[in-house]
Design an enzyme around this catalytic site. Structure first.
Site, PDB file in Angstrom:
ATOM      1  N   CYS A  81       0.836  -1.204   0.000  1.00 45.68           N
ATOM      2  CA  CYS A  81       0.000   0.000   0.000  1.00 45.68           C
ATOM      3  C   CYS A  81       0.870   1.253   0.000  1.00 45.68           C
ATOM      4  CB  CYS A  81      -0.921  -0.028   1.218  1.00 45.68           C
ATOM      5  SG  CYS A  81      -1.810   1.502   1.519  1.00 45.68           S
ATOM      6  N   CYS A  84      -0.067   3.973   2.509  1.00 47.66           N
ATOM      7  CA  CYS A  84       0.357   3.567   3.854  1.00 47.66           C
ATOM      8  C   CYS A  84       1.796   4.012   4.117  1.00 47.66           C
ATOM      9  CB  CYS A  84       0.263   2.048   4.014  1.00 47.66           C
ATOM     10  SG  CYS A  84      -1.400   1.364   3.883  1.00 47.66           S
TER      11      CYS A  84
END
Length: 326
Positions: A81, A84
């Site tokens: 991700c 993230c």
């Protein structure tokens, strides 16, 4: 592993009446324990790790139990991700900067699918908090640092004001002294009238609970625990016998019907859709006049009591209400 005592419905946990008082008592005990341990050890407590990796096996210990002493911020992330990777360093840096006022728990969603599902995470990065065992969704997506900082400040204030929880560095080597200090902290005596009100609410006697909380407030108008309990009992009483499908249909067909809008807002709040409930009532206040407008405004203030005055969603909705009114 099923997280115990965690509300997965937007932190509108209808057992929170007693939880708030119990959390305050535990937090006071924890502070006394830390002070005693530091005194016995003769040294300033050393800081434990403020950023921890949490899995399903350790969730109870590392998040639920720890949240009785310090707000635990959960960062749901994954290695693939990219957003993230933008957000996580911000959270980790702020955890160090805030120096123990919250703990950051990082959960890899690929390795902990059960927790991912139990929290109802729709996408990552997603950030939650747990305070005194109560789960609260904070935000989703790679938010900029000023926004993250603002949310954390509101969370820390809510933890202290509503639950009496104030994080602080702890020396793990003084655990034995802490355990001994815990035994020396006297328990806070119960309020019998408030305990009776809680018991009525727990048993489903909503009428009795409402009367009991009102009696407490007649003697102690500023009792926040009784205010919260009364607001929750009234909410449950209003929705207990409603036909949810009919109520939502009526509200959709009659957007200017204040009673219909209030009924749906109650259902939304009870289902954990806090922003939807608040937004609906702010819109009702904006569209209406006279008694209808005041009715919608008063109901919105009642729902604020259910969620808690320091909740970031309440703070935002109060601002929206003020803009509509003034």
């Amino acid at each position: 592993m099923q997280p115990r005592n965690v509300s997965m419905s937007g932190a509108v946990d209808l057992s929170a009446v007693k939880a708030a008082a119990e959390a305050k008592q535990k937090a006071e005990q924890a502070r006394a324990q830390r002070a005693a341990a530091q005194s016995d050890g003769g040294q300033q407590a050393a800081q434990v790790s403020l950023v921890i990796d949490v899995d399903e096996a350790g969730f109870e210990r590392d998040v639920i139990q720890r949240s009785a002493e310090v707000p635990v911020v959960i960062d749901f992330w994954a290695d693939w991700c990219q957003p993230c990777k933008q957000l996580s360093p911000i959270l980790e840096r702020l955890a160090a900067e805030y120096g123990g006022r919250f703990v950051l728990a990082k959960i890899d969603v690929d390795a902990n699918q059960m927790l991912f599902q139990q929290f109802g995470v729709q996408g990552i990065p997603a950030v939650f908090a747990v305070i005194a065992g109560q789960a609260l969704p904070l935000f989703q997506g790679a938010a900029p640092e000023p926004q993250v900082r603002q949310v954390l400040d509101q969370l820390i204030a809510a933890a202290e004001q509503r639950f009496g929880i104030v994080g602080a560095p702890v020396d793990p080597d003084q655990a034995q002294a802490v355990a001994e200090a815990q035994q020396a902290v006297p328990a806070v005596p119960d309020n019998p009238a408030l305990a009776a009100a809680h018991a009525a609410l727990d048993s489903g006697d909503l009428g009795g609970a409402i009367t009991a909380y009102e009696n407490v407030l007649s003697d102690e108008p500023a009792n926040e625990e009784a205010k919260l309990g009364l607001a929750q009992a009234q909410l449950l009483s209003r929705v207990r016998d409603v036909d949810a499908e009919r109520v939502r249909k009526d509200a959709a067909e009659r957007p200017d019907d204040i009673a219909a809008q209030l009924a749906v807002a109650d259902l939304d709040l009870l289902g954990g859709h806090v922003e939807d409930a608040f937004g609906r009532l702010v819109g009702a206040v904006q569209r209406s006049v006279g008694d209808d407008r005041d009715t919608a405004r008063v109901r919105l203030l009642e729902l604020f009591e259910v969620v808690g005055a320091e909740d970031p969603r309440v703070v935002a909705a109060r601002g929206a209400l003020a803009r509509v009114l003034f």
